[in-house]
Structure formats: C-alpha cells, structure tokens
Design a protein around this motif. Structure first.
Motif, short mmCIF file in Angstrom:
data_model
loop_
_atom_site.label_atom_id
_atom_site.label_comp_id
_atom_site.label_asym_id
_atom_site.label_seq_id
_atom_site.Cartn_x
_atom_site.Cartn_y
_atom_site.Cartn_z
N PHE A 201 0.83 -1.19 0.00
CA PHE A 201 0.00 0.00 0.00
C PHE A 201 0.87 1.25 0.00
CE2 PHE A 201 -3.04 -3.06 1.83
CZ PHE A 201 -4.08 -2.87 0.92
N SER A 202 0.37 2.30 -0.61
CA SER A 202 1.16 3.53 -0.71
C SER A 202 1.46 4.14 0.64
CB SER A 202 0.41 4.55 -1.59
OG SER A 202 -0.86 4.85 -1.02
N ILE A 203 0.59 3.89 1.61
CA ILE A 203 0.81 4.49 2.92
C ILE A 203 2.00 3.85 3.64
CG2 ILE A 203 -0.70 2.96 4.24
CD1 ILE A 203 -1.69 5.46 5.70
N ASN B 194 -6.24 7.72 5.10
CA ASN B 194 -5.12 8.28 4.34
C ASN B 194 -4.58 7.34 3.29
OD1 ASN B 194 -4.31 10.92 5.97
ND2 ASN B 194 -4.77 9.34 7.48
N CYS B 195 -5.26 6.23 3.00
CA CYS B 195 -4.79 5.28 1.99
C CYS B 195 -5.61 5.45 0.72
CB CYS B 195 -4.91 3.85 2.53
SG CYS B 195 -4.09 2.63 1.49
N PRO B 196 -4.99 5.83 -0.42
CA PRO B 196 -5.78 6.03 -1.65
C PRO B 196 -6.41 4.76 -2.18
CG PRO B 196 -3.61 7.08 -1.79
CD PRO B 196 -3.58 6.20 -0.58
N GLU B 197 -5.87 3.59 -1.82
CA GLU B 197 -6.40 2.35 -2.35
C GLU B 197 -7.83 2.05 -1.87
OE1 GLU B 197 -2.09 2.14 -2.91
OE2 GLU B 197 -3.41 2.75 -1.27
N TYR C 148 -14.95 4.13 -0.37
CA TYR C 148 -15.62 5.30 0.18
C TYR C 148 -16.85 5.66 -0.65
CZ TYR C 148 -11.46 6.17 3.02
OH TYR C 148 -10.44 6.05 3.92
N GLU C 149 -16.70 5.58 -1.98
CA GLU C 149 -17.81 5.95 -2.85
C GLU C 149 -19.01 5.03 -2.63
OE1 GLU C 149 -16.28 5.89 -6.77
OE2 GLU C 149 -14.85 7.53 -6.45
N SER D 128 -10.17 4.39 -1.56
CA SER D 128 -11.07 5.48 -1.94
C SER D 128 -12.29 4.96 -2.71
CB SER D 128 -10.32 6.50 -2.80
OG SER D 128 -9.80 5.89 -3.96
N SER D 129 -12.13 3.86 -3.47
CA SER D 129 -13.28 3.31 -4.20
C SER D 129 -14.35 2.79 -3.25
CB SER D 129 -12.82 2.19 -5.13
OG SER D 129 -12.18 1.15 -4.39
#
Length: 280
Positions: free
Chosen positions: A173-175, A206-209, A214-215, A211-212
């Motif tokens: 993960f990017s974080i 804070n993890c962009p992975e 969240y929607e 975000s989907s």
C-alpha cells in the motif's frame, strides 16, 4: 534543574512560558490574588499576539491593562517596574494601528542575527568580519547555479531529514511506502486496543487504495438518509394529515350535536351512528 534555574532559553521560549505555562505552573503555589494578577497579564499578552485582532477587543485591553499593572504594583516592589513594564500600556494601541503582531515581531531577525554571529572570525573587527563572510556566502551561492550537475554544493545538498524519493516498485500500500528511519534502537511490542484503533483509522482515512470503497459507502448512506428517510417522512405526514382530518371532523360533529341537542331531534343519533361507522 538541581538549582531550579532555566538556562539557555530563547526569547520565544520566554514568550511561551509567559503566555501558556505560568498560569498553570503557579496555580497551586501562589495565593489567589497573586495568581489572578499574573494570569490576567498572561491572558493580555496572549490576546495581543492573536492572529485575528478586533478593534473593540483592543479597546477593551487598552482599558484593562492599567488595572492589571495596578494589581501587580500591589504585589511586586517598586524596583521591579521600569520602562519595559510601562511598555504594556502602549501595546493595545500599537496592535490596533499596526495590525497583528506576528507580522512585525523580531523573531525572524533574531534568528538571522544568530546566523550572522556565527560568521565572526576576527573579534577585533566584528562588523567587517560579518560583512566579509556574508559577501562570500552570497557569491558562492550565486556561482553554484552554474556548476555541473555532478558537482556537490550547499544548494544541491539534500535536507537533514530527507530519506530520498519514494520507490514506486514496492508491492505494498502507498501508505507503507514512505522512507524513514527510527530515532533509536528498534523494539517489538504489541499495540494496545486504543493504538490499534487509531492506526487502523489513520490507514483507512489516508490510503488512496480504499477510496473506491468510500464511494460505495457514500452511495449507501445517501440512499438510507435521503431516499428511505424521505419516504418515511412522507408516510408519517400523510398519516398525520389523515388523523388530523378525522379528529377535526369528529370535533365539528360533537359541536354540532351540543348545539342541536336541546331541540330533541331524534335523527341526531342516526347521524352520529352513520358518521362513526363510516370513519372508524
């Protein structure tokens, strides 16, 4: 600390101690009237240094500061008061005219003077030594723009806490893909329940992975609180209106019965029976 003395403090450190720490440190050590006078002075300095100033508040501080100084004169001896204590009288007017203090205070210049003092090599000619070192620094900085890329200079040197760029090839993960180093020896331990929940929440926020996801949650929440709730509200409103209409008709019927009851009309009982059998 063994001698109960604070050594090596900068002007900003004294500023923070005067504004924040003194009211807390002396709360249980001093009598109430002494602690109250010192706390009022700390609050005054804190309000003067606020990032947002209002003219009405500055006028209030301008009226309050003489009373604060008079309370301090009842506590401290006359030798304590000099021009610096009298300067507090003029600070509200200066803030009212000049604006917020942090645009005009001397902390940046004091830091720059500390940088210049480190350049002194000849104490017999202090000013000339500072000027010479400052000119040399500016000339070398200007010349470093024309160096080859492989030539190391102060301008190209990485910062103290810079660990380099992020490696995009790591499969994680990017974080967790941020470079860094520990401040001491590494140790392993289990997280407490509160620490685990805090770290879990931080990763989710804070993890962009994720975000989907969240929607999807937002759509679900929107459907629950806007679509279903709207239908429930409409259902209750319609039910309330039906009940209100029935009660209103029932009250009018009772009023009509009371009005015509003294006539002794036999058809009134027939009307009541038909009405109630129809509505209820």
């Amino acid at each position: 600390m063994k001698e109960c003395k604070l050594i090596g403090l900068k002007s900003h450190d004294c500023h923070i101690i005067m504004q924040r720490l003194i009211p807390i440190a002396f709360r249980e050590l001093l009598p109430n009237f002494v602690w109250g006078a010192i706390t009022e002075l700390s609050i005054f300095l804190h309000d003067i240094c606020s990032t947002v100033l209002r003219q009405s508040h500055m006028e209030k501080l301008e009226r309050d500061i003489p009373i604060i100084l008079c309370n301090l004169e009842r506590i401290f001896p006359p030798s304590f008061f000099d021009s610096m204590e009298h300067l507090l009288i003029h600070l509200p007017y200066e803030a009212k005219v000049g604006g917020p203090v942090h645009f005009r205070w001397m902390y940046p210049f004091e830091r720059f003077l500390y940088h210049l003092k480190k350049k002194i090599k000849n104490k017999a000619h202090v000013e000339a030594s500072i000027v010479n070192a400052y000119i040399v620094e500016k000339v070398t900085t200007f010349a470093s723009y024309y160096f080859e890329p492989h030539v190391q200079s102060k301008r190209q040197r990485s910062r103290r806490n810079d660990e380099g760029p992020i490696d995009p090839n790591l499969n994680s993960f990017s974080i967790f893909n941020y470079l860094g180093r520990s401040s001491g020896p590494c140790k392993q331990r289990y997280l407490t329940g509160q620490e685990w929940r805090a770290s879990h929440t931080y990763i989710l926020l804070n993890c962009p992975e994720v975000s989907s996801f969240y929607e999807l949650v937002y759509i679900h929440i929107y459907y629950i609180f806007y679509v279903i709730t709207f239908r429930v509200i409409i259902f209750f409103i319609v039910g309330f209106l039906k009940t209100y209409i029935l009660i209103y008709r029932h009250n009018n019927l009772i009023a009509y019965v009371k009005k015509n009851l003294h006539h002794g009309s036999n058809h009134m009982f027939l009307i009541i029976k038909l009405t109630f059998s129809k509505n209820f």
